[in-house]
Design a protein around this motif. Structure first.
Motif, PDB file in Angstrom:
ATOM      1  N   ARG A 191       0.845  -1.191   0.000  1.00 31.01           N
ATOM      2  CA  ARG A 191       0.000   0.000   0.000  1.00 31.01           C
ATOM      3  C   ARG A 191       0.880   1.242   0.000  1.00 31.01           C
ATOM      4  O   ARG A 191       2.033   1.200   0.439  1.00 31.01           O
ATOM      5  CB  ARG A 191      -0.898   0.019   1.240  1.00 31.01           C
ATOM      6  N   THR A 193       0.665   5.845   0.333  1.00 29.78           N
ATOM      7  CA  THR A 193      -0.047   7.118   0.468  1.00 29.78           C
ATOM      8  C   THR A 193       0.881   8.211  -0.033  1.00 29.78           C
ATOM      9  O   THR A 193       2.056   8.277   0.363  1.00 29.78           O
ATOM     10  CB  THR A 193      -0.429   7.392   1.936  1.00 29.78           C
ATOM     11  N   GLY A 242      -6.641   4.057  -5.535  1.00 31.87           N
ATOM     12  CA  GLY A 242      -8.002   3.709  -5.154  1.00 31.87           C
ATOM     13  C   GLY A 242      -8.754   4.819  -4.471  1.00 31.87           C
ATOM     14  O   GLY A 242      -9.993   4.763  -4.363  1.00 31.87           O
ATOM     15  N   LYS A 243      -8.038   5.838  -4.004  1.00 29.70           N
ATOM     16  CA  LYS A 243      -8.706   6.904  -3.257  1.00 29.70           C
ATOM     17  C   LYS A 243      -7.995   8.234  -3.473  1.00 29.70           C
ATOM     18  O   LYS A 243      -6.764   8.297  -3.444  1.00 29.70           O
ATOM     19  CB  LYS A 243      -8.720   6.565  -1.762  1.00 29.70           C
ATOM     20  N   ILE A 244      -8.776   9.286  -3.715  1.00 31.29           N
ATOM     21  CA  ILE A 244      -8.253  10.646  -3.849  1.00 31.29           C
ATOM     22  C   ILE A 244      -9.059  11.538  -2.910  1.00 31.29           C
ATOM     23  O   ILE A 244     -10.295  11.528  -2.923  1.00 31.29           O
ATOM     24  CB  ILE A 244      -8.387  11.183  -5.292  1.00 31.29           C
ATOM     25  N   GLN A 245      -8.358  12.320  -2.117  1.00 33.99           N
ATOM     26  CA  GLN A 245      -9.047  13.215  -1.194  1.00 33.99           C
ATOM     27  C   GLN A 245      -8.330  14.560  -1.180  1.00 33.99           C
ATOM     28  O   GLN A 245      -7.120  14.627  -0.980  1.00 33.99           O
ATOM     29  CB  GLN A 245      -9.078  12.618   0.214  1.00 33.99           C
ATOM     30  N   GLU A 260      -4.240   7.486  -2.228  1.00 34.63           N
ATOM     31  CA  GLU A 260      -3.982   6.191  -1.608  1.00 34.63           C
ATOM     32  C   GLU A 260      -4.156   5.099  -2.654  1.00 34.63           C
ATOM     33  O   GLU A 260      -5.071   5.161  -3.485  1.00 34.63           O
ATOM     34  CB  GLU A 260      -4.937   5.938  -0.438  1.00 34.63           C
TER      35      GLU A 260
END
Length: 401
Positions: A191, A193, A242-245, A260
């Motif tokens: 994983r 970040t 898989g994730k954008i913030q 992420e």
């Protein structure tokens, strides 16, 4: 052991296997919370008079079947935790707890290991060696998992496996087929970040800012070259965001964006290259746009690498018990598996058990809220694992390992 006797005993416990699986399915528990599941396992082992010890990774259980004849040691592992998923099946034994579901078949794995233990214990007077029944918690808690903690807690201190096995239900294969191969079965599962920082301001005046969203967009595009332009085309790698913030308001330039994602590989040199290049690409692109990028790379489960000897034994055993067509050629999966940590220390094999439901035109994959199995596979899984264990002990004896 007489093959026909084993089949006869299997027929006697088939309904019991289904009942165990369904009870576990109705009562799923997440990683590190498997207290009632552990108690159920202990009760079942006690009923069958199989000695066990507990406390490995808190809720793990180790059953021990000592044969009446001296020999080597084979370990069999089943994972016991569930996933934070709301079940959408409509069968009679759906999860009784919202947002918890056995969507990866661990209920079936546990039931089949209990069944294998029942058979081997019944024939322990013929057994040459020791069989370890390893009920592992927290397989779904990547990247920590429960396997390392079980070993740290001494699960193999008294009995060290000469070979270790695990099977996993597989909806891409029909009932009656086994998927196994030497080498990679599952991938490295890592994983990451990436935090990108710019400077904020009014949306109407972007020239006074460093837009973190624009920088993030360029970083995402650049990361695609990790596979397309940095990885040998004959090797395998996946890089997924898989994730954008990021951002706080529609008319405010974003100061910070977090990405992420996951990296999947089979070979460690490919993984090392991606890990290094990811930082170079993210930091370089961000710097060129007046922003900064911080990369945190989290090493996850190692690739699940089967020993050639034991993968071949699983294949020949499956053909012996299920027929010559029972072991089709397969390609490895990029999914991650905590069992890979066991295989770093002990030789063995991980294989797939066909569980496709014939009435479904499209099989629901693992981790899907409508995932389910054809329960006819439970008996087949017990039969295969029982014979794999017997054949392994015999092979170890014959070769004097």
């Amino acid at each position: 052991m007489n093959l026909e006797n084993i089949k006869e005993e299997l027929n006697k416990i088939e309904d019991q296997l289904i009942d165990i699986r369904r009870e576990l399915h109705e009562n799923p528990e997440l990683s590190h919370e498997e207290f009632e599941t552990s108690k159920r396992i202990q009760n079942l082992l006690s009923k069958e008079q199989i000695p066990f010890t507990t406390g490995y990774a808190t809720t793990g259980v180790l059953g021990v079947i000592k044969g009446n004849h001296p020999g080597k040691t084979v370990a069999l592992r089943a994972d016991i935790d569930a996933l934070p998923i709301l079940e959408k099946n409509d069968h009679s034994f759906v999860s009784k707890t919202d947002n918890k579901m056995h969507a990866c078949g661990h209920d079936a794995h546990t039931a089949m290991l209990i069944g294998t233990g029942i058979l081997l214990n019944k024939y322990k007077h013929e057994l040459e060696g020791t069989v370890l029944l390893v009920f592992q918690p927290a397989e779904e808690d990547a990247p920590r998992g429960g396997s390392s903690k079980m070993m740290e807690d001494g699960v193999f201190d008294k009995y060290k496996p000469d070979a270790i096995y695990a099977q996993h239900v597989w909806p891409d294969l029909p009932v009656g087929q086994i998927g196994v191969r030497p080498g990679a079965m599952m991938g490295n599962s890592d994983r990451f970040t990436i935090t990108i920082k710019g400077s904020s301001g009014h949306a109407s005046m972007p020239h006074q800012t460093n837009d973190a969203i624009i920088a993030a967009n360029q970083v995402i595009t650049g990361l695609q070259t990790l596979v397309s332009r940095n990885t040998d085309p004959l090797e395998s790698a996946v890089v997924t965001i898989g994730k954008i913030q990021g951002g706080t308001r529609y008319n405010v330039i974003a100061e910070e964006v977090t990405l992420e994602g996951t990296v999947r590989t089979y070979k460690n040199d490919v993984k090392t290259m991606i890990k290094q290049k990811m930082s170079e690409i993210a930091e370089g692109i961000a710097t060129s746009m007046g922003a900064t990028a911080e990369v945190k790379y989290l090493d996850g489960y190692p690739a699940t690498m089967n020993s050639e000897r034991w993968a071949s034994l699983v294949k020949s055993t499956a053909q012996q018990t299920l027929g010559e067509e029972a072991t089709p050629d397969i390609q490895p999966s990029m999914g991650g598996e905590d069992f890979g940590k066991f295989l770093l220390k002990y030789p063995g094999a991980y294989y797939w058990l066909g569980t496709a439901i014939p009435s479904r035109t499209v099989q629901r994959p693992l981790h899907d809220p409508e995932f389910d199995i054809d329960e006819r596979a439970l008996k087949i899984g017990v039969e295969c694992m029982t014979h794999v264990t017997i054949n392994t002990l015999q092979s170890l004896k014959e070769k004097g390992d």
